[in-house]
Write a protein that holds these residues in place. Structure first.
Motif, PDB file in Angstrom:
ATOM      1  N   VAL A  63      54.356  -3.550  31.131  1.00 26.57           N
ATOM      2  CA  VAL A  63      54.167  -2.160  30.722  1.00 26.57           C
ATOM      3  C   VAL A  63      52.831  -2.049  29.977  1.00 26.57           C
ATOM      4  CG1 VAL A  63      55.092  -0.299  29.283  1.00 26.57           C
ATOM      5  CG2 VAL A  63      56.645  -1.779  30.583  1.00 26.57           C
ATOM      6  N   ALA A  64      51.953  -1.182  30.500  1.00 24.83           N
ATOM      7  CA  ALA A  64      50.622  -1.031  29.902  1.00 24.83           C
ATOM      8  C   ALA A  64      50.543   0.224  29.034  1.00 24.83           C
ATOM      9  CB  ALA A  64      49.568  -0.967  30.990  1.00 24.83           C
ATOM     10  N   HIS A  65      51.425   1.183  29.285  1.00 27.28           N
ATOM     11  CA  HIS A  65      51.404   2.441  28.550  1.00 27.28           C
ATOM     12  C   HIS A  65      52.741   3.125  28.795  1.00 27.28           C
ATOM     13  CE1 HIS A  65      49.488   5.560  26.339  1.00 27.28           C
ATOM     14  NE2 HIS A  65      49.482   6.436  27.322  1.00 27.28           N
ATOM     15  N   VAL A  66      53.185   3.936  27.858  1.00 25.01           N
ATOM     16  CA  VAL A  66      54.471   4.628  28.052  1.00 25.01           C
ATOM     17  C   VAL A  66      54.327   6.129  27.788  1.00 25.01           C
ATOM     18  CG1 VAL A  66      55.927   2.621  27.472  1.00 25.01           C
ATOM     19  CG2 VAL A  66      55.190   4.162  25.654  1.00 25.01           C
ATOM     20  N   GLY A  67      55.103   6.919  28.524  1.00 24.02           N
ATOM     21  CA  GLY A  67      55.182   8.355  28.265  1.00 24.02           C
ATOM     22  C   GLY A  67      55.924   8.596  26.951  1.00 24.02           C
ATOM     23  N   GLU A  68      55.815   9.825  26.408  1.00 26.52           N
ATOM     24  CA  GLU A  68      56.362  10.058  25.049  1.00 26.52           C
ATOM     25  C   GLU A  68      57.881   9.956  24.970  1.00 26.52           C
ATOM     26  OE1 GLU A  68      55.717  14.683  26.109  1.00 26.52           O
ATOM     27  OE2 GLU A  68      54.372  12.966  26.240  1.00 26.52           O
ATOM     28  N   GLY A  69      58.571  10.144  26.123  1.00 28.37           N
ATOM     29  CA  GLY A  69      60.044  10.084  26.097  1.00 28.37           C
ATOM     30  C   GLY A  69      60.600   8.712  26.450  1.00 28.37           C
ATOM     31  N   VAL A  70      59.776   7.720  26.568  1.00 32.33           N
ATOM     32  CA  VAL A  70      60.256   6.399  27.004  1.00 32.33           C
ATOM     33  C   VAL A  70      60.813   5.636  25.819  1.00 32.33           C
ATOM     34  CG1 VAL A  70      59.525   4.127  27.892  1.00 32.33           C
ATOM     35  CG2 VAL A  70      58.689   6.239  28.982  1.00 32.33           C
TER      36      VAL A  70
END
Ligand SMILES: [Zn+2]
Ligand SMILES: [Zn+2]
Length: 329
Positions: A63-70
């Motif tokens: 995982v390199a980046h996550v959305g705000e709801g993750v």
């Protein structure tokens, strides 16, 4: 690698890094296994792909980046992305533990961009953690050959003598699971494919023969992975009364007509479609306990077309896997 039109080779294209949506993770792809379904998509036998399309649905990355709801995954965690990419949670199938049949399902590497790329995005709800004991390349085939193979095995029931038609990536994983469950595997390969037979026997199959041969014993069930409709009557003849024939692929050539007598005596034919998240969770927990070992042939991402050609001609033992950086595979 991008499919622009069915029937054409994939094109090497410079792609922008995608931005994850609120419930998506951005995955730095390390490995993506090549599935027969990818061939059906590239060849146009599955007719509804998003185009242009990045194929590939057996993805392992971090995982390199996550959305705000993750909330399920953090940056740096290793994840697997399978074929089932999104479901509606609302239709009658989703509400009855059959999300694999969701009316509005989206599929990775078919209706959503997949893993033949350096980066991909995926809905966090449909990703799985990857067991530590597997390298990236070894884990990739678990995500479809493993998961859908496992669903097929369950559909085949609990009988002891199990036939497998088509000894590729799914069969080589399933043989190990079936042996662990103390079942006997009868492996059917292309006529004259000595190497595939030897591979099956080395993995512990009780018998290996040509797909037009009859096995030495009556089978309790048979699973067909090869996309060849003529194997359906062939397998029906090989199973005992009450036996089941499971068609595990997404596409198959036409099934020839056959006499009712080979279906009679409560034999049945069924198909397997997609996977549920429960299948995935169960299988990913089981695989390292057996432990399932995957045999992989590594290709670089740029070699995707040659990997597909080798799969089409049956010249891959185990699973083909594309890696973005061989040092990390
Ligand atoms: Zn697949
Ligand atoms: Zn649904």
């Amino acid at each position: 690698m991008v499919l622009e039109k069915a029937g054409e080779p994939l094109r090497l294209t410079e792609l922008a890094v995608p931005t994850p949506g609120p419930t998506q993770v951005l995955v730095d792809v390390h490995a993506c296994a090549v599935c027969r379904t990818d061939l059906h998509v590239v060849d146009g036998e599955l007719t509804q792909p998003k185009l242009p399309l990045i194929p590939g649905h057996e993805i392992v990355g971090t995982v390199a980046h996550v959305g705000e709801g993750v909330e399920r995954f953090r940056i740096g965690e290793r994840v697997g992305v399978p074929w089932l990419g999104w479901t509606c949670s609302r239709c009658c199938y989703c509400r009855n533990d059959q999300e694999n049949l969701c009316d509005r399902a989206q599929f990775t590497g078919y209706t959503l961009d997949g893993g033949y790329a350096a980066y991909t995005v995926a809905d966090q709800r449909f990703c799985f953690p990857i067991p530590d004991s597997y390298s990236n390349a070894e884990a990739a085939p678990l995500l479809c050959a493993g998961l859908i193979g496992y669903r097929s095995l369950r559909k085949a029931g609990s009988g002891k003598r199990l036939g497998i038609y088509g000894f590729g990536a799914a069969a080589h994983i399933l043989t190990q699971v079936a042996k662990y469950q103390q079942r006997e595997i009868y492996a059917f390969t292309r006529a004259g494919d000595v190497e595939a037979k030897k591979f099956a026997l080395d993995l512990g199959a009780a018998w290996a023969g040509d797909s037009n041969e009859m096995p030495p014993v009556e089978l309790d069930a048979a699973i067909i992975f090869a996309p060849i409709g003529a194997l359906v009557p062939q397998a029906l003849k090989a199973v005992r009364k009450g036996g089941v024939v499971v068609c595990a692929g997404i596409h198959m050539s036409e099934i020839p007509s056959f006499p009712y007598s080979i279906l009679w005596q409560e034999r049945s034919i069924c198909s397997v479609a997609n996977l549920t998240r429960t299948d995935g969770e169960e299988f990913m927990a089981l695989a390292p306990c057996i432990p399932v070992r995957t045999e992989v042939t590594i290709f670089s991402l740029e070699e995707a077309n040659s990997a597909l050609i080798r799969l089409r001609t049956g010249r891959i033992q185990g699973a083909a896997v594309l890696v973005t950086n061989p040092k990390k595979s």
